[in-house]
Design an enzyme around this catalytic site. Structure first.
Site, PDB file in Angstrom:
ATOM      1  N   GLU A 130      10.247  -4.163  -2.826  1.00 55.04           N
ATOM      2  CA  GLU A 130      10.161  -3.999  -4.281  1.00 55.04           C
ATOM      3  C   GLU A 130      10.629  -4.469  -5.414  1.00 55.04           C
ATOM      4  O   GLU A 130       9.878  -4.788  -6.560  1.00 55.04           O
ATOM      5  CB  GLU A 130      10.451  -2.299  -4.458  1.00 55.04           C
ATOM      6  CG  GLU A 130       9.868  -1.142  -3.696  1.00 55.04           C
ATOM      7  CD  GLU A 130       8.294  -1.131  -3.581  1.00 55.04           C
ATOM      8  OE1 GLU A 130       7.683  -1.747  -4.761  1.00 55.04           O
ATOM      9  OE2 GLU A 130       7.713  -1.065  -2.608  1.00 55.04           O
ATOM     10  N   GLU A 203       0.755  -7.756  -1.619  1.00 59.43           N
ATOM     11  CA  GLU A 203       1.507  -7.198  -0.909  1.00 59.43           C
ATOM     12  C   GLU A 203       2.347  -8.122   0.374  1.00 59.43           C
ATOM     13  O   GLU A 203       3.416  -8.366   0.668  1.00 59.43           O
ATOM     14  CB  GLU A 203       0.987  -6.068   0.229  1.00 59.43           C
ATOM     15  CG  GLU A 203       0.523  -4.744  -0.739  1.00 59.43           C
ATOM     16  CD  GLU A 203       1.933  -4.297  -1.263  1.00 59.43           C
ATOM     17  OE1 GLU A 203       3.100  -4.186  -0.589  1.00 59.43           O
ATOM     18  OE2 GLU A 203       1.839  -3.804  -2.371  1.00 59.43           O
TER      19      GLU A 203
END
Length: 280
Positions: A130, A203
């Site tokens: 993250e 991602e």
């Protein structure tokens, strides 16, 4: 580098699609209106999207004494970036996301389920992932792509309603009603596919960046396998209520029995794990 180039091309394609639709519906004026509308929406999303999404999930700030905050702080200092705010979502489904317009105004949110199910090493891997999103400014990229895609869908819906009430354009710059109806169907689908491709590309970059920050790709690989399994076992009620936020999470929180990869906001977990394991 390849994924960054791919993201740029996809964003350019999404913007070009918006301009083309505006031009077909309203000529040069339509192009300007479409870009202006997208600009206003992006401005609003830039300043307020992080606050909105945290409220959607009833996220509560964690104190600086919480062990999760300590992990985030250590990772941020290791990466040479600002320490994001850290939030907790009271939900038993393990997941996490990052939001915020830039590294100085970023937040990372984790669910109680993630803290209960993962080891501290796996939690570190997730938090590093993250943090990589924050450093790469993926939160901003995702907001822009989602806003443009939403604008395209909105224009298509507007054309549909105008056509239903007999207000289709008949001037030289207008579009033939049949062409307009086809575009109304195809354009939002194309925009959605491009947005999903951007999300999948980011991602992969965050997985690699997070692995480098944590120093151990296996931590994230192990976490992804557990999170993927949990996604098959239980529903994330808030995410099902707000499906437009699915692309923010580390694992797709929606339970729709695995649509084809083309229609997914995330790459397959198997491919992500394979790439992480190949790093060492």
């Amino acid at each position: 580098m390849i994924n960054n180039l791919k993201t740029f091309i996809l964003l350019a394609s999404l913007t070009a699609l918006l301009v083309v639709i505006g031009g077909l519906l309203g000529g040069s004026t339509g192009m300007l209106v479409a870009l202006l509308f997208a600009g206003i929406m992006n401005f609003s999303a830039y300043w307020y999207s992080d606050t909105l999404v945290l409220k959607m999930y009833n996220a509560e700030p964690l104190s600086n004494n919480h062990f999760v905050y300590h992990i985030v702080s250590e990772l941020a200092h290791r990466a040479g970036t600002s320490v994001p705010k850290v939030y907790l979502i009271n939900n038993s489904t393990p997941n996490a996301f990052a939001t915020g317009r830039n590294p100085e105004n970023a937040s990372i949110a984790v669910t109680t389920g993630l803290l209960d199910r993962l080891t501290q090493e796996e939690i570190t891997g997730v938090l590093a992932h993250e943090l990589a999103h924050v450093i790469h400014r993926d939160t901003l990229i995702n907001v822009v792509s989602a806003t443009i895609a939403g604008t395209i869908s909105g224009i298509a819906n507007m054309f549909m309603w105008l056509s239903m009430f007999g207000h289709s354009s008949n001037n030289e710059e207008g579009v033939h009603p049949v062409v307009g109806m086809i575009m109304m169907i195809v354009a939002p689908l194309a925009a959605g596919l491009i947005q999903m491709a951007i999300s999948r590309s980011r991602e992969f970059e965050a997985d690699a960046g997070g692995a480098r920050i944590s120093g151990n790709p296996q931590w994230l690989a192990s976490a992804l396998l557990k999170l993927d399994q949990a996604n098959h076992e239980q529903y994330f009620d808030e995410a099902e209520t707000h499906p437009a936020t699915a692309h923010l999470f580390i694992i797709n929180p929606l339970n729709g029995e695995k649509l084809a990869n083309l229609f997914s906001t995330h790459p397959s977990t198997a491919e992500r794990v394979a790439r992480l394991r190949a790093m060492y």
